[in-house]
Design a protein around this motif. Structure first.
Motif, PDB file in Angstrom:
ATOM      1  N   LEU A 400      42.006  15.211  77.995  1.00  0.00           N
ATOM      2  CA  LEU A 400      42.046  14.992  79.438  1.00  0.00           C
ATOM      3  C   LEU A 400      43.169  14.066  79.873  1.00  0.00           C
ATOM      4  O   LEU A 400      43.415  13.923  81.078  1.00  0.00           O
ATOM      5  CB  LEU A 400      40.699  14.424  79.904  1.00  0.00           C
ATOM      6  CG  LEU A 400      39.481  15.304  79.601  1.00  0.00           C
ATOM      7  CD1 LEU A 400      38.215  14.653  80.114  1.00  0.00           C
ATOM      8  CD2 LEU A 400      39.652  16.685  80.209  1.00  0.00           C
ATOM      9  N   ARG A 401      43.865  13.452  78.932  1.00  0.00           N
ATOM     10  CA  ARG A 401      45.016  12.621  79.298  1.00  0.00           C
ATOM     11  C   ARG A 401      46.251  13.470  79.550  1.00  0.00           C
ATOM     12  O   ARG A 401      47.244  12.962  80.081  1.00  0.00           O
ATOM     13  CB  ARG A 401      45.287  11.606  78.179  1.00  0.00           C
ATOM     14  CG  ARG A 401      44.183  10.575  78.008  1.00  0.00           C
ATOM     15  CD  ARG A 401      44.334   9.790  76.728  1.00  0.00           C
ATOM     16  NE  ARG A 401      44.168  10.643  75.547  1.00  0.00           N
ATOM     17  CZ  ARG A 401      44.178  10.191  74.294  1.00  0.00           C
ATOM     18  NH1 ARG A 401      44.340   8.901  74.070  1.00  0.00           N
ATOM     19  NH2 ARG A 401      44.011  11.018  73.284  1.00  0.00           N
ATOM     20  N   LYS A 402      46.209  14.750  79.171  1.00  0.00           N
ATOM     21  CA  LYS A 402      47.315  15.670  79.404  1.00  0.00           C
ATOM     22  C   LYS A 402      47.049  16.459  80.674  1.00  0.00           C
ATOM     23  O   LYS A 402      45.936  16.935  80.885  1.00  0.00           O
ATOM     24  CB  LYS A 402      47.487  16.610  78.215  1.00  0.00           C
ATOM     25  CG  LYS A 402      47.797  15.886  76.900  1.00  0.00           C
ATOM     26  CD  LYS A 402      47.921  16.880  75.754  1.00  0.00           C
ATOM     27  CE  LYS A 402      48.243  16.169  74.447  1.00  0.00           C
ATOM     28  NZ  LYS A 402      48.345  17.123  73.318  1.00  0.00           N
ATOM     29  N   ASP A 403      48.067  16.618  81.477  1.00  0.00           N
ATOM     30  CA  ASP A 403      47.892  17.255  82.781  1.00  0.00           C
ATOM     31  C   ASP A 403      47.374  18.686  82.657  1.00  0.00           C
ATOM     32  O   ASP A 403      46.478  19.094  83.405  1.00  0.00           O
ATOM     33  CB  ASP A 403      49.218  17.242  83.549  1.00  0.00           C
ATOM     34  CG  ASP A 403      49.646  15.832  83.946  1.00  0.00           C
ATOM     35  OD1 ASP A 403      48.775  14.941  83.952  1.00  0.00           O
ATOM     36  OD2 ASP A 403      50.845  15.634  84.224  1.00  0.00           O
ATOM     37  N   THR A 404      47.935  19.466  81.743  1.00  0.00           N
ATOM     38  CA  THR A 404      47.519  20.867  81.617  1.00  0.00           C
ATOM     39  C   THR A 404      46.070  20.967  81.172  1.00  0.00           C
ATOM     40  O   THR A 404      45.282  21.753  81.724  1.00  0.00           O
ATOM     41  CB  THR A 404      48.434  21.605  80.630  1.00  0.00           C
ATOM     42  OG1 THR A 404      49.785  21.550  81.097  1.00  0.00           O
ATOM     43  CG2 THR A 404      48.012  23.058  80.491  1.00  0.00           C
ATOM     44  N   ALA A 406      43.743  18.708  81.526  1.00  0.00           N
ATOM     45  CA  ALA A 406      42.878  18.234  82.607  1.00  0.00           C
ATOM     46  C   ALA A 406      42.692  19.312  83.667  1.00  0.00           C
ATOM     47  O   ALA A 406      41.590  19.502  84.206  1.00  0.00           O
ATOM     48  CB  ALA A 406      43.452  16.962  83.222  1.00  0.00           C
ATOM     49  N   ALA A 407      43.763  20.044  83.980  1.00  0.00           N
ATOM     50  CA  ALA A 407      43.668  21.135  84.967  1.00  0.00           C
ATOM     51  C   ALA A 407      42.784  22.263  84.441  1.00  0.00           C
ATOM     52  O   ALA A 407      42.013  22.874  85.197  1.00  0.00           O
ATOM     53  CB  ALA A 407      45.058  21.660  85.297  1.00  0.00           C
ATOM     54  N   ARG A 408      42.872  22.556  83.154  1.00  0.00           N
ATOM     55  CA  ARG A 408      41.995  23.565  82.570  1.00  0.00           C
ATOM     56  C   ARG A 408      40.529  23.154  82.685  1.00  0.00           C
ATOM     57  O   ARG A 408      39.668  23.963  83.016  1.00  0.00           O
ATOM     58  CB  ARG A 408      42.362  23.788  81.103  1.00  0.00           C
ATOM     59  CG  ARG A 408      43.704  24.472  80.890  1.00  0.00           C
ATOM     60  CD  ARG A 408      44.128  24.391  79.434  1.00  0.00           C
ATOM     61  NE  ARG A 408      45.354  25.131  79.182  1.00  0.00           N
ATOM     62  CZ  ARG A 408      46.067  25.026  78.066  1.00  0.00           C
ATOM     63  NH1 ARG A 408      45.674  24.194  77.104  1.00  0.00           N
ATOM     64  NH2 ARG A 408      47.165  25.736  77.914  1.00  0.00           N
ATOM     65  N   SER A 409      40.278  21.893  82.391  1.00  0.00           N
ATOM     66  CA  SER A 409      38.908  21.400  82.502  1.00  0.00           C
ATOM     67  C   SER A 409      38.393  21.509  83.928  1.00  0.00           C
ATOM     68  O   SER A 409      37.265  21.943  84.168  1.00  0.00           O
ATOM     69  CB  SER A 409      38.839  19.940  82.021  1.00  0.00           C
ATOM     70  OG  SER A 409      37.573  19.379  82.278  1.00  0.00           O
ATOM     71  N   ARG A 410      39.214  21.120  84.900  1.00  0.00           N
ATOM     72  CA  ARG A 410      38.800  21.205  86.300  1.00  0.00           C
ATOM     73  C   ARG A 410      38.494  22.653  86.692  1.00  0.00           C
ATOM     74  O   ARG A 410      37.520  22.926  87.402  1.00  0.00           O
ATOM     75  CB  ARG A 410      39.865  20.613  87.214  1.00  0.00           C
ATOM     76  CG  ARG A 410      39.957  19.101  87.166  1.00  0.00           C
ATOM     77  CD  ARG A 410      40.793  18.572  88.321  1.00  0.00           C
ATOM     78  NE  ARG A 410      42.172  19.034  88.238  1.00  0.00           N
ATOM     79  CZ  ARG A 410      43.140  18.384  87.616  1.00  0.00           C
ATOM     80  NH1 ARG A 410      42.881  17.235  86.998  1.00  0.00           N
ATOM     81  NH2 ARG A 410      44.380  18.855  87.606  1.00  0.00           N
ATOM     82  N   LEU A 411      39.326  23.586  86.239  1.00  0.00           N
ATOM     83  CA  LEU A 411      39.107  24.991  86.570  1.00  0.00           C
ATOM     84  C   LEU A 411      37.767  25.478  86.024  1.00  0.00           C
ATOM     85  O   LEU A 411      36.989  26.126  86.749  1.00  0.00           O
ATOM     86  CB  LEU A 411      40.246  25.838  86.005  1.00  0.00           C
ATOM     87  CG  LEU A 411      40.065  27.360  86.124  1.00  0.00           C
ATOM     88  CD1 LEU A 411      39.974  27.779  87.578  1.00  0.00           C
ATOM     89  CD2 LEU A 411      41.196  28.087  85.409  1.00  0.00           C
TER      90      LEU A 411
END
Length: 782
Positions: A400-404, A406-411
């Motif tokens: 989750l410290r990586k932007d990509t 973190a975005a996958r997790s949010r999706l």
């Protein structure tokens, strides 16, 4: 020209849905007949989508999805695999620039029809109603319809000896006509009559438009009905008054696994992967199949060589010859793979069945295919985040410290709020670290329906999830539901939904007077407060709500634990564990953001509540025991105080059931029994209590005690058993080994001397004292 009627009548090609042999026969028949138009069983509304099948990005298996506009959850699929005869006919028509039409009952009527009621006499219905192939197989002397179909169709790869490509269709049509005549109305579905009436009308329309030189590809069961003489008036009468809804159709990806009969698909087949192989293999299908099996097993670490493959092929062909089959089929290749490639084990064979016989093939649909705005937004996000849907289950770990990531997790979290369960969170291999998430991803075709349902909430994934979360907060029935939703909003990064969710949360928390509900809601709320540290989300507003909930729990918990039944006490004990961990986390947050010592004050107040629960008479033993254990683990009680609490709880005046509940609260529920290993006094108290329980009461408390001690780790149970076996378990006087008795048994010690002399040799001189020391040292090893 036609196998079922006069030479100038339409060419009726009766097939088995998803049969590769039927697909090859249809292709050969169309090449020979060169019809002016091709008609296929399917929803007519999909005619406008047919051209997409020629797109190079369209890769089966795919399906036509029809859903009601006003009720997207009401949906119907028409699946197509590469080896489906209908798909073969469709691709042939597009390749030869021949008009193509679907002729089945419109989806608008199919979606409006009520679900069929359970038939009380279903058990008495003839088998042909469910599977015409079963009746034909039985007539041919076969017990298994799949085996009959393979021998009669799939393994006849050279075509008819006389070159008449229409002969198989004539034979199938004659067989179906005999079956329908034999069983009459008993073997027919009432809905089939309506569908067949519509198909006859569509065929008449096509004949007027294109002449008699048309080809019709449909289920073999319908061929006799389509050749029967019926008036237009009679067919229209059957269709009169049918219910109708507004329907939307689109192409969606499908999977081989959902073509399987085991998935519940009515026209399913047992082995989609095997059928796909038979359709694609130009020659030597057995050799090619067993090579695939060997490659899969090698990739999974099984030692399989080329010699194994050669031997397996020979065995499969020998089995086919012994069984009188024209070609080694799935049964023979499976038996050969088990014996030669899997060393007789069914464990690797199960992998072969899952990966190859059924398969995880997932189709693809071109970007230009009609879809809802929500689906298009999801496709865009999947491409930008490089998160491709897959049919097989796959674990993905996100940092989750990586932007990509973190975005996958949010999706994935947003999709879960929308009810689209593409991914399921699992416990990561490295523990419960806050910077990592592990997801188990698997794309199922039904998720396309869930997306259609979610489209009512918005045109983008973020907007739809925000609207769904706000509506869910307002409609939430319990406080815990709203707190869980607040946690989901933070995980999904839905900052726009948080004000509504927090307002509802604060209102519900202020009005809810049930302490159990507050205890149930607090852990999720405190976890949400912590997410601000990991995901960069401001969760400050949640901290105030969480602090208010904690204060109300501190005040009301002792009274809420009074007078509970055993089941309710067990539930409250779970709440007690959750609140204890949450108070610790919340206090850390307060100490990090507040200099007034509010975190330390909260810890002190909670410690006071636990002391009250531990010492108050009349509370359930499970609650009092767990409170003592939590205080011990936090260092709030010394060994003397714990022993005093346990001695009081296990005193002769306490009912055995209450004493057992106290032990379960102190040691059970994941608390662990290592405290007994390191404290001989507590072990002695438990041992003395167990030996003093009356025989009649012991039978009653035994199930609870077994459940408690069975949860201990194997090493802990072994060590406790050794301690109890070697000594009385009573508290040892000063100077004696803890837990091994106060008096040395010299007779038992002397019995060890001969063995010690053999081990140490004649030079060593052993005494009872040294023997006792050796025994003691051995017993205290872990």
């Amino acid at each position: 020209m036609t196998p079922t009627a006069a030479p100038d009548a339409p060419l009726l090609l009766g097939v088995r849905h998803h049969g590769p042999g039927s697909a090859r026969a249809v292709r050969a028949a169309l090449d020979r007949a060169r019809p002016a138009a091709v008609l296929v069983e399917g929803p007519p509304e999909a005619d406008a989508l047919v051209h997409l099948a020629a797109d190079e990005d369209m890769r089966p298996p795919v399906a036509l999805l029809a859903h009601a506009v006003d009720d997207p959850g009401r949906a119907v699929f028409w699946p197509f695999a590469a080896f489906s005869p209908e798909w073969t006919a469709l691709r042939w028509a597009l390749a030869h620039d021949v008009p193509f039409r679907f002729i089945d009952l419109p989806a608008a009527h199919t979606l409006a029809s009520p679900a069929p009621e359970p038939d009380a006499d279903a058990a008495a219905a003839p088998a042909v109603r469910l599977d015409p192939l079963a009746a034909l197989a039985a007539a041919g002397g076969y017990d298994d319809p799949e085996t009959w179909w393979e021998d009669a169709v799939e393994h006849r790869r050279g075509g008819p000896p006389d070159g008449d490509v229409l002969a198989p269709f004539r034979a199938v049509a004659d067989a179906m006509r005999e079956l329908r005549d034999a069983f009459g109305g008993e073997g027919e579905d009432a809905r089939d009559a309506v569908r067949e009436a519509h198909m006859r009308l569509r065929i008449r329309d096509a004949r007027r438009a294109y002449g008699d030189g048309i080809a019709v590809v449909c289920g073999a069961w319908h061929v006799p009905a389509l050749t029967a003489v019926r008036t237009v008036t009679a067919d229209r009468q059957l269709l009169k008054g049918l219910p109708k809804v507004k329907a939307e159709l689109s192409w969606v990806p499908w999977t081989h696994r959902r073509l399987s009969r085991h998935s519940g698909y009515g026209a399913g087949i047992a082995s989609p992967g095997w059928y796909g192989h038979l359709f694609e293999a130009a020659d030597r299908p057995v050799e090619r199949w067993l090579t695939k099996v060997a490659r899969l097993l090698r990739d999974e670490g099984h030692p399989v060589s080329s010699a194994h493959v050669i031997e397996a092929v020979r065995l499969a062909e020998t089995l086919a010859a012994l069984r009188g089959r024209p070609l080694a089929g799935l049964a023979e290749t499976t038996d050969a793979a088990r014996a030669v490639l899997c060393d007789g084990s069914d464990v690797p064979l199960a992998l072969v069945h899952d990966r190859l016989v059924v398969g995880d093939e997932l189709g693809e649909v071109p970007e230009g295919a009609p879809a809802s705005p929500l689906r298009r937004d999801l496709d865009r996000l999947q491409r930008s985040l490089r998160l491709k849907p897959e049919a097989g289950r796959r674990d993905r770990e996100f940092d989750l410290r990586k932007d990509t990531d973190a975005a996958r997790s949010r999706l994935l979290h947003r999709l879960r709020i929308l009810g689209v369960g593409w991914g399921e969170p699992v416990v990561p291999r490295g523990g419960l670290g806050t910077f990592r998430e592990t997801w188990r991803l698997c794309w199922e075709p039904e998720l396309s329906v869930r997306l259609a349902e979610a489209a009512v909430w918005g045109t983008t994934v973020e907007g739809a999830a925000t609207a769904r979360a706000e509506a869910g907060a307002v409609a939430g029935a319990a406080l815990s539901d709203v707190t869980a939703l607040a946690e989901q909003c933070l995980l999904a990064g839905l900052s726009a939904a948080l004000p509504t969710v927090l307002r509802v949360l604060a209102d519900r928390a202020a009005l809810d007077t049930d302490v159990a509900h507050l205890c149930q809601a607090l852990p999720a709320l405190v976890r949400s407060v912590r997410y601000g540290d990991v995901r960069g989300t401001d969760a400050t507003a949640l901290a105030g709500v969480a602090g208010g909930l904690a204060e109300r729990i501190v005040v009301g918990l002792p009274a809420a634990c009074t007078g509970l039944a055993p089941d309710a006490a067990a539930t409250m004990r779970g709440h007690l564990d959750g609140v204890h961990g949450s108070v610790g986390l919340l206090a850390e947050v307060m100490e990090a953001t507040d200099t007034a010592g509010s975190g330390a004050a909260l810890r002190r107040r909670w410690s006071g509540v636990l002391r009250t629960l531990a010492s108050r008479d009349g509370l359930p033993g499970a609650i009092r025991g767990r409170a003592v254990r939590l205080l011990l683990d936090d260092g709030e009680l010394d060994d003397e105080r714990v022993a005093r609490f346990m001695g009081l709880a296990l005193s002769p005046g306490t009912p055995p059931a209450e004493g057992a509940a106290w032990i379960d609260g102190f040691l059970g529920g994941g608390a662990g029994g290592t405290v007994l290993v390191h404290d001989a006094r507590l072990l002695g108290l438990v041992d003395a209590w167990l030996t003093s329980v009356p025989a009649g009461a012991f039978t009653d408390v035994l199930p609870l005690l077994r459940r408690t001690f069975a949860a201990f780790e194997a090493g802990v149970r072994r060590t406790l058993g050794e301690q109890v076996r070697c000594g009385s378990g009573a508290p040892a006087p000063e100077g004696d080994a803890a837990g091994f008795g106060a008096v040395l048994d010299e007779e038992r010690a002397d019995a060890v001397l001969p063995t010690l002399r053999l081990l140490l040799g004649p030079v060593a001189t052993a005494t009872p004292a040294t023997a006792a020391s050796a025994t003691t040292n051995r017993g205290t090893q872990p």
